[in-house]
Scaffold this motif. Structure first.
Motif, PDB file in Angstrom:
ATOM      1  N   ARG A 118       2.139  -2.693 -31.839  1.00 31.20           N
ATOM      2  CA  ARG A 118       1.365  -1.948 -30.843  1.00 31.20           C
ATOM      3  C   ARG A 118      -0.046  -2.507 -30.784  1.00 31.20           C
ATOM      4  NH1 ARG A 118       1.059   3.614 -34.223  1.00 31.20           N
ATOM      5  NH2 ARG A 118      -0.721   3.144 -35.543  1.00 31.20           N
ATOM      6  N   TRP A 119      -0.842  -1.950 -29.861  1.00 33.66           N
ATOM      7  CA  TRP A 119      -2.217  -2.424 -29.673  1.00 33.66           C
ATOM      8  C   TRP A 119      -3.124  -1.868 -30.756  1.00 33.66           C
ATOM      9  CZ3 TRP A 119      -2.817  -6.301 -26.492  1.00 33.66           C
ATOM     10  CH2 TRP A 119      -1.917  -6.462 -25.432  1.00 33.66           C
ATOM     11  N   ALA A 120      -3.939  -2.717 -31.328  1.00 33.50           N
ATOM     12  CA  ALA A 120      -4.918  -2.272 -32.326  1.00 33.50           C
ATOM     13  C   ALA A 120      -6.023  -1.479 -31.639  1.00 33.50           C
ATOM     14  CB  ALA A 120      -5.516  -3.479 -33.053  1.00 33.50           C
ATOM     15  N   CYS A 121      -6.688  -0.650 -32.398  1.00 30.59           N
ATOM     16  CA  CYS A 121      -7.830   0.099 -31.870  1.00 30.59           C
ATOM     17  C   CYS A 121      -8.817  -0.884 -31.248  1.00 30.59           C
ATOM     18  CB  CYS A 121      -8.500   0.875 -32.995  1.00 30.59           C
ATOM     19  SG  CYS A 121     -10.129   1.555 -32.549  1.00 30.59           S
ATOM     20  N   ARG A 122      -9.127  -0.673 -29.993  1.00 34.82           N
ATOM     21  CA  ARG A 122      -9.965  -1.633 -29.266  1.00 34.82           C
ATOM     22  C   ARG A 122     -11.369  -1.731 -29.861  1.00 34.82           C
ATOM     23  NH1 ARG A 122      -9.652   2.871 -25.626  1.00 34.82           N
ATOM     24  NH2 ARG A 122     -11.709   3.741 -25.136  1.00 34.82           N
TER      25      ARG A 122
ATOM     26  N   PHE B 275     -11.266  -9.254 -26.702  1.00 39.81           N
ATOM     27  CA  PHE B 275      -9.874  -9.551 -26.360  1.00 39.81           C
ATOM     28  C   PHE B 275      -8.948  -8.688 -27.216  1.00 39.81           C
ATOM     29  CE2 PHE B 275     -12.280 -13.592 -25.932  1.00 39.81           C
ATOM     30  CZ  PHE B 275     -12.273 -13.637 -24.547  1.00 39.81           C
ATOM     31  N   PRO B 276      -8.040  -7.930 -26.584  1.00 42.09           N
ATOM     32  CA  PRO B 276      -7.183  -6.995 -27.336  1.00 42.09           C
ATOM     33  C   PRO B 276      -6.207  -7.709 -28.249  1.00 42.09           C
ATOM     34  CG  PRO B 276      -6.460  -7.163 -25.046  1.00 42.09           C
ATOM     35  CD  PRO B 276      -7.745  -7.918 -25.139  1.00 42.09           C
TER      36      PRO B 276
ATOM     37  N   VAL C 179      -4.300   5.960 -30.716  1.00 41.68           N
ATOM     38  CA  VAL C 179      -3.782   4.590 -30.602  1.00 41.68           C
ATOM     39  C   VAL C 179      -2.263   4.527 -30.761  1.00 41.68           C
ATOM     40  CG1 VAL C 179      -5.938   3.605 -31.485  1.00 41.68           C
ATOM     41  CG2 VAL C 179      -4.091   4.150 -33.084  1.00 41.68           C
ATOM     42  N   GLY C 180      -1.622   5.675 -30.952  1.00 39.40           N
ATOM     43  CA  GLY C 180      -0.211   5.679 -31.303  1.00 39.40           C
ATOM     44  C   GLY C 180       0.753   5.899 -30.163  1.00 39.40           C
TER      45      GLY C 180
ATOM     46  N   PRO D  87      -4.484  -1.186 -24.219  1.00 37.42           N
ATOM     47  CA  PRO D  87      -5.706  -0.755 -24.922  1.00 37.42           C
ATOM     48  C   PRO D  87      -6.524   0.268 -24.135  1.00 37.42           C
ATOM     49  CG  PRO D  87      -5.450  -3.132 -25.071  1.00 37.42           C
ATOM     50  CD  PRO D  87      -4.411  -2.668 -24.112  1.00 37.42           C
ATOM     51  N   GLU D  88      -6.529   0.163 -22.805  1.00 36.81           N
ATOM     52  CA  GLU D  88      -7.325   1.104 -22.010  1.00 36.81           C
ATOM     53  C   GLU D  88      -6.742   2.511 -22.019  1.00 36.81           C
ATOM     54  OE1 GLU D  88      -4.813  -1.459 -19.184  1.00 36.81           O
ATOM     55  OE2 GLU D  88      -6.118  -1.732 -20.928  1.00 36.81           O
TER      56      GLU D  88
END
Length: 299
Positions: free
Chosen positions: A94-98, A109-110, A129-130, A136-137
């Protein structure tokens, strides 16, 4: 013997984010240097490099082999991998905390990371973030709902105190109960409106599926409280009790902890009683306790 240098250090180098996946790091290096990803990975159309991905990344990013192999979870490093831990089964991509990405790498950069599936909130930056965050947005700012942040900390304490096995069972078994409560207008106080407003201010172009994170985050404290309630062996046995008054008393305590917008009536009231009893019995059954097996057979 002269050998042409196909790969050189990039003008803009970035450190990998802890737990980042290999494809994400390649993508961030390409974005930072305005180079097509395919060109970055294969700089020549005629000459094929015999270097591994790890070797190439070492040159491009000016990072050590050990640091890259330790930080990028899925990077193939046969000579180093035996000494490095594998990706745990309970981790998801998943996307890391921006905000963490900016703080640790110095770039916006995400990054995509392998992270524990149970970590829904970045405590440091108060971001959701889950679950249901697909970009990320979509990571919601939880500054106005601190109880959601505290719920994540409470969830971690539950896993440490009761052990991951029991918590995973309670979380899995109560999922149907939780979905039913939400369908029957379970009260989420004011959190849903606050988080929905944060999504709405992004503009009317926001698609409905992008609003999923706010609804999940709004109910997260109650979801954790529901899991906590079912961790009690004493309460589970009260809910499973054959004595009508004992069972009714356990449901009354449930209503005190989880009030609805209006009292449940008719089939909804029967549904709640049966579902709570069945959920308690299934947890006992999955824990190997004979009481749960007998209750499931009787029902």
């Amino acid at each position: 013997m002269f050998r042409p240098a196909l790969i050189r250090p990039l003008p803009v180098t970035l450190p990998p984010f802890p737990g980042e996946c290999e494809s994400s790091y390649w993508g961030r290096l390409a974005l930072a240097n305005h180079v097509p990803l395919a060109r970055l990975r294969s700089p020549s159309r005629w000459l094929v490099s015999r270097l591994t991905s790890l070797d190439i990344l070492c040159i491009l990013s000016v990072q050590s082999r050990q640091h890259l192999a330790r930080t990028i979870s899925d990077l193939q490093a046969d000579d180093l991998r035996p000494n490095l831990p594998a990706i745990p089964d309970d981790h998801v991509l998943r996307w890391a905390c921006r905000r963490c990405v900016v703080a640790r790498t110095g770039a916006t950069f995400p990054a995509q990371v392998w992270a524990p599936i149970h970590d829904n909130v970045c405590i440091r930056h108060k971001l959701w973030v889950g679950q249901h965050v697909h970009a990320p947005e979509q990571q919601l700012d939880l500054s106005r709902t601190p109880d959601v942040v505290r719920a994540q900390q409470r969830y971690w304490r539950l896993r440490r105190h009761h052990g991951p096995a029991l918590i995973d069972i309670c979380e899995d078994v109560t999922a149907r109960l939780w979905a039913g409560l939400a369908h029957r207008h379970y009260r989420l106080v004011h959190r849903a409106e606050i988080l929905h407003d944060l999504v709405r201010v992004k503009g009317p172009e926001v698609e409905p599926d992008m609003k999923a994170p706010w609804l999940t985050a709004a109910g997260f404290p109650e979801r954790v409280a529901l899991i906590h309630m079912f961790t009690s062996s004493h309460w589970r046995k009260l809910a499973m009790h054959d004595d009508f008054y004992v069972s009714v008393d356990s449901i009354a305590k449930f209503h005190q902890r989880f009030p609805t917008e209006s009292p449940l009536r008719g089939t909804s009231r029967i549904w709640l009683t049966k579902t709570v009893k069945a959920s308690a019995a299934e947890i006992e059954y999955r824990l190997g306790n004979p009481e749960g097996i007998a209750t499931l057979i009787a029902n």
